[in-house]
Write a protein that holds these residues in place. Structure first.
Motif, PDB file in Angstrom:
ATOM      1  N   ALA A   1      38.347  68.634  51.601  1.00  0.00           N
ATOM      2  CA  ALA A   1      38.680  69.174  50.151  1.00  0.00           C
ATOM      3  C   ALA A   1      38.355  68.379  49.124  1.00  0.00           C
ATOM      4  CB  ALA A   1      40.197  69.508  49.969  1.00  0.00           C
ATOM      5  N   ALA A   2      37.551  68.403  48.076  1.00  0.00           N
ATOM      6  CA  ALA A   2      37.240  68.020  46.792  1.00  0.00           C
ATOM      7  C   ALA A   2      38.042  68.380  45.555  1.00  0.00           C
ATOM      8  CB  ALA A   2      35.719  67.957  46.377  1.00  0.00           C
ATOM      9  N   PRO A   3      39.428  67.542  45.554  1.00  0.00           N
ATOM     10  CA  PRO A   3      40.285  68.120  44.289  1.00  0.00           C
ATOM     11  C   PRO A   3      39.407  67.935  42.819  1.00  0.00           C
ATOM     12  CG  PRO A   3      40.888  66.163  45.737  1.00  0.00           C
ATOM     13  CD  PRO A   3      39.676  66.222  46.009  1.00  0.00           C
ATOM     14  N   GLN A   4      39.694  68.918  42.324  1.00  0.00           N
ATOM     15  CA  GLN A   4      38.876  68.954  41.025  1.00  0.00           C
ATOM     16  C   GLN A   4      40.336  69.510  39.686  1.00  0.00           C
ATOM     17  OE1 GLN A   4      35.763  68.575  40.522  1.00  0.00           O
ATOM     18  NE2 GLN A   4      35.282  68.212  42.563  1.00  0.00           N
TER      19      GLN A   4
ATOM     20  N   VAL B   1      58.280  68.359  43.679  1.00  0.00           N
ATOM     21  CA  VAL B   1      57.547  67.827  44.481  1.00  0.00           C
ATOM     22  C   VAL B   1      56.246  67.095  44.073  1.00  0.00           C
ATOM     23  CG1 VAL B   1      55.871  68.806  46.728  1.00  0.00           C
ATOM     24  CG2 VAL B   1      58.232  69.934  46.278  1.00  0.00           C
ATOM     25  N   ARG B   2      55.970  66.136  44.794  1.00  0.00           N
ATOM     26  CA  ARG B   2      54.795  65.000  44.260  1.00  0.00           C
ATOM     27  C   ARG B   2      53.357  66.070  44.827  1.00  0.00           C
ATOM     28  NH1 ARG B   2      53.675  58.764  45.132  1.00  0.00           N
ATOM     29  NH2 ARG B   2      51.774  58.778  44.158  1.00  0.00           N
ATOM     30  N   PRO B   3      52.491  66.338  44.020  1.00  0.00           N
ATOM     31  CA  PRO B   3      51.286  66.724  44.660  1.00  0.00           C
ATOM     32  C   PRO B   3      50.534  66.032  45.557  1.00  0.00           C
ATOM     33  CG  PRO B   3      51.347  66.964  42.354  1.00  0.00           C
ATOM     34  CD  PRO B   3      52.506  65.933  42.471  1.00  0.00           C
ATOM     35  N   PRO B   4      50.095  66.347  46.767  1.00  0.00           N
ATOM     36  CA  PRO B   4      49.129  65.817  47.703  1.00  0.00           C
ATOM     37  C   PRO B   4      47.906  65.107  47.160  1.00  0.00           C
ATOM     38  CG  PRO B   4      49.820  67.743  48.661  1.00  0.00           C
ATOM     39  CD  PRO B   4      50.179  67.851  47.160  1.00  0.00           C
ATOM     40  N   TRP B   5      47.191  66.034  45.966  1.00  0.00           N
ATOM     41  CA  TRP B   5      46.006  65.414  45.313  1.00  0.00           C
ATOM     42  C   TRP B   5      46.182  65.350  43.876  1.00  0.00           C
ATOM     43  CZ3 TRP B   5      46.124  69.449  49.020  1.00  0.00           C
ATOM     44  CH2 TRP B   5      45.578  69.135  50.112  1.00  0.00           C
ATOM     45  N   ARG B   6      45.303  64.460  43.339  1.00  0.00           N
ATOM     46  CA  ARG B   6      45.686  63.987  42.004  1.00  0.00           C
ATOM     47  C   ARG B   6      45.220  65.399  41.107  1.00  0.00           C
ATOM     48  NH1 ARG B   6      41.293  60.090  40.051  1.00  0.00           N
ATOM     49  NH2 ARG B   6      42.094  60.933  38.048  1.00  0.00           N
ATOM     50  N   HIS B   7      44.487  66.333  41.709  1.00  0.00           N
ATOM     51  CA  HIS B   7      44.002  67.753  40.634  1.00  0.00           C
ATOM     52  C   HIS B   7      44.636  68.828  41.498  1.00  0.00           C
ATOM     53  CE1 HIS B   7      41.813  64.940  38.145  1.00  0.00           C
ATOM     54  NE2 HIS B   7      40.907  64.562  39.028  1.00  0.00           N
ATOM     55  N   PRO B   8      44.597  69.872  40.822  1.00  0.00           N
ATOM     56  CA  PRO B   8      45.170  71.248  41.409  1.00  0.00           C
ATOM     57  C   PRO B   8      44.325  72.019  41.976  1.00  0.00           C
ATOM     58  CG  PRO B   8      45.057  71.333  38.922  1.00  0.00           C
ATOM     59  CD  PRO B   8      44.633  69.902  39.165  1.00  0.00           C
ATOM     60  N   TYR B   9      42.994  71.838  41.873  1.00  0.00           N
ATOM     61  CA  TYR B   9      42.032  72.887  42.601  1.00  0.00           C
ATOM     62  C   TYR B   9      41.340  71.997  43.609  1.00  0.00           C
ATOM     63  CZ  TYR B   9      43.209  75.921  38.605  1.00  0.00           C
ATOM     64  OH  TYR B   9      43.948  76.504  37.791  1.00  0.00           O
TER      65      TYR B   9
ATOM     66  N   GLY C   1      36.140  83.848  45.907  1.00  0.00           N
ATOM     67  CA  GLY C   1      35.020  83.243  45.279  1.00  0.00           C
ATOM     68  C   GLY C   1      35.535  82.150  44.238  1.00  0.00           C
ATOM     69  N   LEU C   2      36.804  81.594  44.199  1.00  0.00           N
ATOM     70  CA  LEU C   2      37.212  80.483  43.443  1.00  0.00           C
ATOM     71  C   LEU C   2      37.671  79.267  44.103  1.00  0.00           C
ATOM     72  CD1 LEU C   2      39.222  82.877  40.686  1.00  0.00           C
ATOM     73  CD2 LEU C   2      36.873  81.567  40.664  1.00  0.00           C
ATOM     74  N   ARG C   3      38.111  78.226  43.514  1.00  0.00           N
ATOM     75  CA  ARG C   3      38.572  76.995  44.052  1.00  0.00           C
ATOM     76  C   ARG C   3      40.119  77.326  44.803  1.00  0.00           C
ATOM     77  NH1 ARG C   3      36.286  72.744  39.867  1.00  0.00           N
ATOM     78  NH2 ARG C   3      34.296  72.507  41.055  1.00  0.00           N
ATOM     79  N   ILE C   4      40.518  76.708  45.757  1.00  0.00           N
ATOM     80  CA  ILE C   4      41.918  76.965  46.041  1.00  0.00           C
ATOM     81  C   ILE C   4      42.769  76.187  45.097  1.00  0.00           C
ATOM     82  CG2 ILE C   4      43.721  76.086  47.865  1.00  0.00           C
ATOM     83  CD1 ILE C   4      41.221  76.245  49.819  1.00  0.00           C
ATOM     84  N   GLU C   5      43.922  77.125  44.532  1.00  0.00           N
ATOM     85  CA  GLU C   5      44.870  76.365  43.766  1.00  0.00           C
ATOM     86  C   GLU C   5      45.895  75.796  44.565  1.00  0.00           C
ATOM     87  OE1 GLU C   5      47.356  77.485  39.668  1.00  0.00           O
ATOM     88  OE2 GLU C   5      46.141  79.053  40.731  1.00  0.00           O
ATOM     89  N   VAL C   6      46.241  74.471  44.122  1.00  0.00           N
ATOM     90  CA  VAL C   6      47.460  74.040  44.842  1.00  0.00           C
ATOM     91  C   VAL C   6      48.785  74.230  44.080  1.00  0.00           C
ATOM     92  CG1 VAL C   6      48.516  71.602  46.147  1.00  0.00           C
ATOM     93  CG2 VAL C   6      45.922  72.254  45.941  1.00  0.00           C
ATOM     94  N   LEU C   7      49.842  74.693  44.624  1.00  0.00           N
ATOM     95  CA  LEU C   7      50.921  74.941  43.856  1.00  0.00           C
ATOM     96  C   LEU C   7      52.237  73.976  44.357  1.00  0.00           C
ATOM     97  CD1 LEU C   7      50.748  78.641  43.674  1.00  0.00           C
ATOM     98  CD2 LEU C   7      50.123  77.221  41.829  1.00  0.00           C
ATOM     99  N   CYS C   8      52.911  73.298  43.772  1.00  0.00           N
ATOM    100  CA  CYS C   8      54.037  72.683  44.185  1.00  0.00           C
ATOM    101  C   CYS C   8      55.486  72.947  43.559  1.00  0.00           C
ATOM    102  CB  CYS C   8      53.862  71.137  43.547  1.00  0.00           C
ATOM    103  SG  CYS C   8      52.356  70.467  44.392  1.00  0.00           S
ATOM    104  N   GLU C   9      56.400  72.999  44.467  1.00  0.00           N
ATOM    105  CA  GLU C   9      57.675  73.245  44.025  1.00  0.00           C
ATOM    106  C   GLU C   9      58.235  72.025  43.162  1.00  0.00           C
ATOM    107  OE1 GLU C   9      60.135  73.875  47.441  1.00  0.00           O
ATOM    108  OE2 GLU C   9      58.864  75.447  48.014  1.00  0.00           O
ATOM    109  N   PRO C  10      59.259  72.740  41.973  1.00  0.00           N
ATOM    110  CA  PRO C  10      59.762  71.529  41.571  1.00  0.00           C
ATOM    111  C   PRO C  10      60.160  70.337  41.895  1.00  0.00           C
ATOM    112  CG  PRO C  10      60.434  73.750  40.610  1.00  0.00           C
ATOM    113  CD  PRO C  10      59.829  73.980  41.742  1.00  0.00           C
TER     114      PRO C  10
END
Lengths: 158, 78
Positions: A145-148, A104-112, A93-102
């Motif tokens: 995906a819509a990053p939030q 690692v540059r996140p693929p999106w500006r926002h983590p959800y 029921g919630l947004r996907i959380e994007v987790l990055c290893e130390p």
């Protein structure tokens, strides 16, 4: 006219779904249905039955091992095939959380990542669908995906 | 028995058929399931198939001997 075997798993058929009527949601328009709703013709008992039915399908879709992990942890994680060092954390029921290893540059500006079904579904059922997308068709996740910047419940599930 | 699961706001509904007999009713149910899958795919849905004890996304042709198929909802951002 021959009667096909069509039924709800739940023996107590909701008043909104007659036994011989299949509701094919991709053939209907849902823009009038409010967030977190199945529609104005749904009542408390209909929501309860829908969630019970959906739970059966979600469990069957994921299999017993993943279902047990979900019940124990409250989430499932999948490593990205496309982005090394990135893991998706899926919660019902919630947004996907994007987790990055130390480092690692996140693929999106926002983590959800906000991703909804295009028609109303019980949230456990859509969770199983989303798991299949992330595992078997990550490209589609990346495409829509819509990053939030914050977490919140999905609007098209209930 | 084999079945096509159609998740919807009611939880889900199914079309079922007996894979052990070849009757008019069985053939009609199989044709119905195949028609629903084809229509759903045209409208952007995906399809999963049960393999072992879990579902995998499946892009192959419909196999009436498969244990279980499921319509997977299209997704959209936001």
């Amino acid at each position: 006219m021959m009667r096909f075997v069509r039924r709800l798993f739940d023996a107590n058929v909701p008043s909104t779904a007659r036994e011989d009527d299949l509701e094919l949601p991709w053939t209907m328009r849902w823009s009038h249905v409010p967030r977190r709703s199945a529609g104005p013709d749904f009542h408390r008992a209909d929501y309860r039955r829908a969630r019970e039915n959906a739970r059966l399908v979600a469990r069957s879709t994921l299999g017993e091992d993943l279902w047990a992990d979900l019940q124990r942890q409250g989430y499932l994680e999948l490593r990205s095939r496309l982005f090394p060092g990135v893991t998706y954390r899926l919660r019902v029921g919630l947004r996907i959380e994007v987790l990055c290893e130390p480092g690692v540059r996140p693929p999106w500006r926002h983590p959800y990542l906000c991703i909804n079904p295009t028609y109303p579904l019980p949230e456990e059922e859509f969770f199983a669908h989303l798991y299949l997308y992330v595992r078997d068709s990550e490209e589609e996740i990346v495409r829509v995906a819509a990053p939030q910047p914050w977490d919140q419940p999905l609007g098209r599930t209930f | 028995m084999a079945r096509l699961i159609i998740p919807n706001r009611h939880g889900h509904q199914t079309v079922e058929w007996d894979t052990t007999v070849d009757t008019e009713e069985t053939r009609a149910a199989i044709e119905e399931a195949e028609r629903i899958i084809a229509d759903a795919r045209r409208q952007g849905c995906l399809v999963s198939r049960k393999v072992g004890d879990q579902h995998l996304l499946d892009t192959g042709p419909f196999d009436p001997k498969a244990e279980e198929y499921q319509i997977i909802a299209p997704i959209a951002g936001g």
